[in-house]
Design a protein around this motif. Sequence first.
Motif, PDB file in Angstrom:
ATOM      1  N   LEU A 415     -13.350  66.248  73.436  1.00 31.29           N
ATOM      2  CA  LEU A 415     -13.260  66.643  72.253  1.00 31.29           C
ATOM      3  C   LEU A 415     -11.821  67.607  71.795  1.00 31.29           C
ATOM      4  N   ALA A 416     -11.348  67.902  72.922  1.00 34.76           N
ATOM      5  CA  ALA A 416      -9.961  68.413  72.822  1.00 34.76           C
ATOM      6  C   ALA A 416      -9.043  67.487  72.801  1.00 34.76           C
ATOM      7  N   ALA A 417      -9.166  66.319  73.669  1.00 36.37           N
ATOM      8  CA  ALA A 417      -8.254  65.189  73.238  1.00 36.37           C
ATOM      9  C   ALA A 417      -8.224  64.581  71.720  1.00 36.37           C
ATOM     10  N   VAL A 418      -9.584  64.572  71.485  1.00 32.64           N
ATOM     11  CA  VAL A 418      -9.877  63.773  70.061  1.00 32.64           C
ATOM     12  C   VAL A 418      -9.038  64.761  68.971  1.00 32.64           C
ATOM     13  N   ALA A 419      -9.333  66.101  69.144  1.00 39.69           N
ATOM     14  CA  ALA A 419      -8.807  67.006  68.486  1.00 39.69           C
ATOM     15  C   ALA A 419      -7.231  66.820  68.384  1.00 39.69           C
ATOM     16  N   ASP A 420      -6.751  66.731  69.226  1.00 37.57           N
ATOM     17  CA  ASP A 420      -5.257  66.407  69.420  1.00 37.57           C
ATOM     18  C   ASP A 420      -4.778  65.170  68.440  1.00 37.57           C
ATOM     19  N   TYR A 421      -5.522  64.289  68.641  1.00 40.75           N
ATOM     20  CA  TYR A 421      -5.347  62.929  67.907  1.00 40.75           C
ATOM     21  C   TYR A 421      -5.723  63.223  66.361  1.00 40.75           C
ATOM     22  N   VAL A 422      -6.582  63.928  66.040  1.00 40.45           N
ATOM     23  CA  VAL A 422      -6.918  64.274  64.627  1.00 40.45           C
ATOM     24  C   VAL A 422      -5.762  64.897  63.863  1.00 40.45           C
ATOM     25  N   ARG A 423      -5.506  66.006  64.729  1.00 40.22           N
ATOM     26  CA  ARG A 423      -4.378  66.988  64.092  1.00 40.22           C
ATOM     27  C   ARG A 423      -2.951  66.236  63.892  1.00 40.22           C
ATOM     28  N   ALA A 424      -2.664  65.247  65.015  1.00 46.12           N
ATOM     29  CA  ALA A 424      -1.550  64.222  65.022  1.00 46.12           C
ATOM     30  C   ALA A 424      -1.326  63.580  63.919  1.00 46.12           C
ATOM     31  N   LEU A 425      -2.547  63.244  63.300  1.00 45.57           N
ATOM     32  CA  LEU A 425      -2.678  62.560  62.115  1.00 45.57           C
ATOM     33  C   LEU A 425      -1.984  62.957  60.864  1.00 45.57           C
ATOM     34  N   ARG A 426      -1.827  64.198  60.878  1.00 43.69           N
ATOM     35  CA  ARG A 426      -1.258  64.786  59.824  1.00 43.69           C
ATOM     36  C   ARG A 426       0.225  64.681  59.877  1.00 43.69           C
ATOM     37  N   TRP A 427       0.804  63.986  60.864  1.00 47.00           N
ATOM     38  CA  TRP A 427       2.466  63.618  60.744  1.00 47.00           C
ATOM     39  C   TRP A 427       2.227  62.070  60.894  1.00 47.00           C
ATOM     40  N   LEU A 428       1.440  61.544  61.397  1.00 54.76           N
ATOM     41  CA  LEU A 428       1.237  60.062  61.632  1.00 54.76           C
ATOM     42  C   LEU A 428       0.924  59.305  60.430  1.00 54.76           C
ATOM     43  N   VAL A 429       0.164  59.843  59.411  1.00 58.42           N
ATOM     44  CA  VAL A 429      -0.233  59.108  58.212  1.00 58.42           C
ATOM     45  C   VAL A 429       0.767  59.076  57.461  1.00 58.42           C
ATOM     46  N   PRO A 430       1.766  60.283  56.969  1.00 56.73           N
ATOM     47  CA  PRO A 430       2.823  60.225  56.400  1.00 56.73           C
ATOM     48  C   PRO A 430       4.035  59.095  56.835  1.00 56.73           C
ATOM     49  N   ALA A 431       4.002  59.429  58.227  1.00 59.15           N
ATOM     50  CA  ALA A 431       5.097  58.219  58.707  1.00 59.15           C
ATOM     51  C   ALA A 431       4.627  56.691  58.726  1.00 59.15           C
ATOM     52  N   LEU A 432       3.363  56.589  58.638  1.00 61.70           N
ATOM     53  CA  LEU A 432       2.845  55.194  58.342  1.00 61.70           C
ATOM     54  C   LEU A 432       3.091  54.637  56.834  1.00 61.70           C
ATOM     55  N   ALA A 433       2.723  55.540  56.002  1.00 58.90           N
ATOM     56  CA  ALA A 433       3.192  55.350  54.588  1.00 58.90           C
ATOM     57  C   ALA A 433       4.777  55.351  54.523  1.00 58.90           C
ATOM     58  N   VAL A 434       5.523  56.131  54.924  1.00 58.58           N
ATOM     59  CA  VAL A 434       6.970  55.746  54.872  1.00 58.58           C
ATOM     60  C   VAL A 434       7.471  54.701  55.196  1.00 58.58           C
ATOM     61  N   ALA A 435       6.706  53.876  56.609  1.00 58.77           N
ATOM     62  CA  ALA A 435       6.837  52.825  57.206  1.00 58.77           C
ATOM     63  C   ALA A 435       6.723  51.546  56.258  1.00 58.77           C
ATOM     64  N   ALA A 436       5.584  51.597  55.703  1.00 56.44           N
ATOM     65  CA  ALA A 436       5.009  50.603  54.644  1.00 56.44           C
ATOM     66  C   ALA A 436       5.896  50.249  53.591  1.00 56.44           C
ATOM     67  N   LEU A 437       6.517  51.630  53.141  1.00 51.73           N
ATOM     68  CA  LEU A 437       7.324  51.551  52.006  1.00 51.73           C
ATOM     69  C   LEU A 437       8.669  50.827  52.219  1.00 51.73           C
ATOM     70  N   LEU A 438       9.201  51.392  53.497  1.00 54.13           N
ATOM     71  CA  LEU A 438      10.481  50.595  54.136  1.00 54.13           C
ATOM     72  C   LEU A 438      10.216  49.150  54.190  1.00 54.13           C
ATOM     73  N   GLU A 439       8.984  48.650  54.638  1.00 55.73           N
ATOM     74  CA  GLU A 439       8.800  47.242  54.956  1.00 55.73           C
ATOM     75  C   GLU A 439       8.795  46.555  53.882  1.00 55.73           C
ATOM     76  N   VAL A 440       8.119  47.066  52.496  1.00 54.37           N
ATOM     77  CA  VAL A 440       8.004  46.251  51.367  1.00 54.37           C
ATOM     78  C   VAL A 440       9.459  46.245  50.665  1.00 54.37           C
ATOM     79  N   TRP A 441      10.261  47.324  50.708  1.00 59.27           N
ATOM     80  CA  TRP A 441      11.414  47.513  49.725  1.00 59.27           C
ATOM     81  C   TRP A 441      12.552  47.102  50.371  1.00 59.27           C
ATOM     82  N   LEU A 442      12.576  47.453  51.792  1.00 65.00           N
ATOM     83  CA  LEU A 442      13.932  47.160  52.501  1.00 65.00           C
ATOM     84  C   LEU A 442      13.844  46.128  53.649  1.00 65.00           C
ATOM     85  N   GLY A 443      12.624  45.531  53.913  1.00 63.98           N
ATOM     86  CA  GLY A 443      12.287  44.791  55.031  1.00 63.98           C
ATOM     87  C   GLY A 443      12.535  43.478  54.851  1.00 63.98           C
TER      88      GLY A 443
END
Lengths: 443, 258
Positions: A415-443
């Motif tokens: 559970l502690a390891a899963v908790a780390d993952y879930v909390r990291a999604l706070r940074w990972l989800v925006p990163a994925l959104a930025v990556a998707a935008l970069l791929e579409v408009w600059l890729g």
Amino acid sequence: MSWPKLDRRKAALVAARDLRDAVSELRLIAAMIALTLAIPLAAGSGVRALAYFGGGTAVVNRLSLVGAFFVVFIPASFSLVLALESFVGERERTTLEVLLSTPLREAEIYAGKVLAVLSVSLTLCYGGLIVYCLVTFPGLGYFPIVILLALAVSTICQVAAMVAGAVIISLNARTMRAANVMASFIILPMSVVLQLEAALILLGRADLLWGFALLMILIAVVLLRMGLTGFSREALLARDVGLRRPLRRAAEALRSSFATRPGIVRLIWSRRTPMVLAAAGFPAGAVIGYVAGSTSAVPRAVVRPVLSSLVRSAGQGNPVESAIAIFSHNLLAFLLVAILAIVTAGLSGFLLTFAPGFLLGFAAAFSSWGLALTGIVPNGLVEIPAAIVAGGLAIQIGAAAIHMDATGGWSSRVLAAVADYVRALRWLVPALAVAALLEVWLG
Amino acid sequence: MLEVDGLAKRYGEVLALRDLTVRVDEGSCLVLLGRNGAGKTTALRCMAGVLLPSAGTVTVDGVDAADDPTAVRAKVGLMPEVPGLYERMSVRAYLDHFGAIYDVEPAIRRQRIEELLEVFELTDAGDRWLGTYSKGMRQKVALIRATLHRPRLVLADEPTSALDPDSARRAWVYLKDLQKEGCALVICTHSMEEAEHLAGDIGIMSAGRALAIGSMAELRRRSGLATRREVRELPTLQDIYLAIVGNHHDELAETRSA
């Protein structure tokens, strides 16, 4: 990693008693022997009949091998029944408590019980295989000894893995009924392995079965080691009391797992070993992909559709829809990796970076490194670090899942390891959104 | 023989046993009384080297249970509350198996098995599978198993709860004989008759704590029954037990309400 002290004579005492107990249940033994003989005879006769009535040589040869795998798997699956009976059954009948109160060390009890189950199961497996070989291969003009050896090796490991799995179940189940339900977590992956092995034979790639045998050796060693670590007096006896009020304990473990988790920088530093492993996945995948592509070890026809679909998905529809599709696809991959990490011992986390690296290397083998790299820049500059963090945390989840401790605490560690993952999604989800935008408009 | 100092045992969040300090000399007997869940079984398991203490120490015959639990288990005979016998074994084969585990020489263990089967009137049933035994017979077998290797310390959890009065007395005589040979005993029981019969010292436990430990006379004095109640006869152990546990629960109730 050191192995504990073990008096072989004491382990043999436990094994002899268990063996005697297993063979004193005549109904079980009769059923096992009947199936061990009936299935090889039926399968062997079927293959011979096919050969007699003009089945093609390639088909007959491949089916004769598939038959051998099924003939071995059925008695091998009995090992799980025997192991559950030996560990969970004894715990349920409280005879294990008596054994634990003697001067026997845990390693002696564990080794003795594993030895007894292995003896019975392997006798049945190899007995069945010998019967099958005697019925099937004489006069067939085909006797694939190397592949059958791979089967023999992988069978030992399959049985050992199932026995070790039963020990791990026995730590979490107090009754045979609960254990039987949990046993599906072992039988199902094993049957998937069997199906993959059968598929390889039918595709004519039986030479890859040694790879499976090696994989089974690795899985068996990991599971046996986990079983040995977890099989402790404290875990078996103390946990009976510690399991009171399970819902309250689960809620408390969940709450404490999500409380006081570290921020992203501290989190990455504290999980640096799995992060390094995940980071190594990308270049390793690229090198292996390049070698596989340039040597045709993996046929281009297999990878080309994957690469084509990736290129197509990036260029389809209007930019907003494309960005949403890419973002959703990546987020789904990240979530699946975390879920699968528990059952794949973190391998899914490694694959999160290895697979894109492999595709990049494979594409480079088709064209050039420069051209291949243009496909992942600039979005990859955000996406790859995000994948390394997610992959590292998924590897950590897998490591927590396969780590057994003599004092228990498995669920709180996972559970502690899963908790780390879930909390990291706070940074990972925006990163994925930025990556998707970069791929579409600059890729 | 047995020295327990500040013993505590925690299972996760559950503190099953706290600050238990007792001493049992060679040839003496400590009886632990207490309702279900008082911590008696946990105490026995820690004394037997089966579970490791969360705090405090357990020393058996000079060996610390935390340092060398295997050696402690070799010196101890533990009889759990549930006999836990292998159903598909004859009693002779069963006892022989455990004798071998305790490293008793084959000839000696065969002799002892026959002697003890005789003591507990099981000789004629010695070749029957244990699955066919009655509850009382199983308990006798469990007692033989726990004492077959002549342990220095016998720990028994309700050793006669399933026995008829005659067999129970026979078991008490056997335990007294072990005491005379220098064996120390720790018995958990709900039978006041058994406690009065066997005990040198008596420990009364509740909620993981020892409320009182001492001889019958000391406990009588401590309970205050002899001075508070106008009785012609001395209070029985049952009276003392209920008085001590009752006082403890009154204290608990007062603490909670405060």
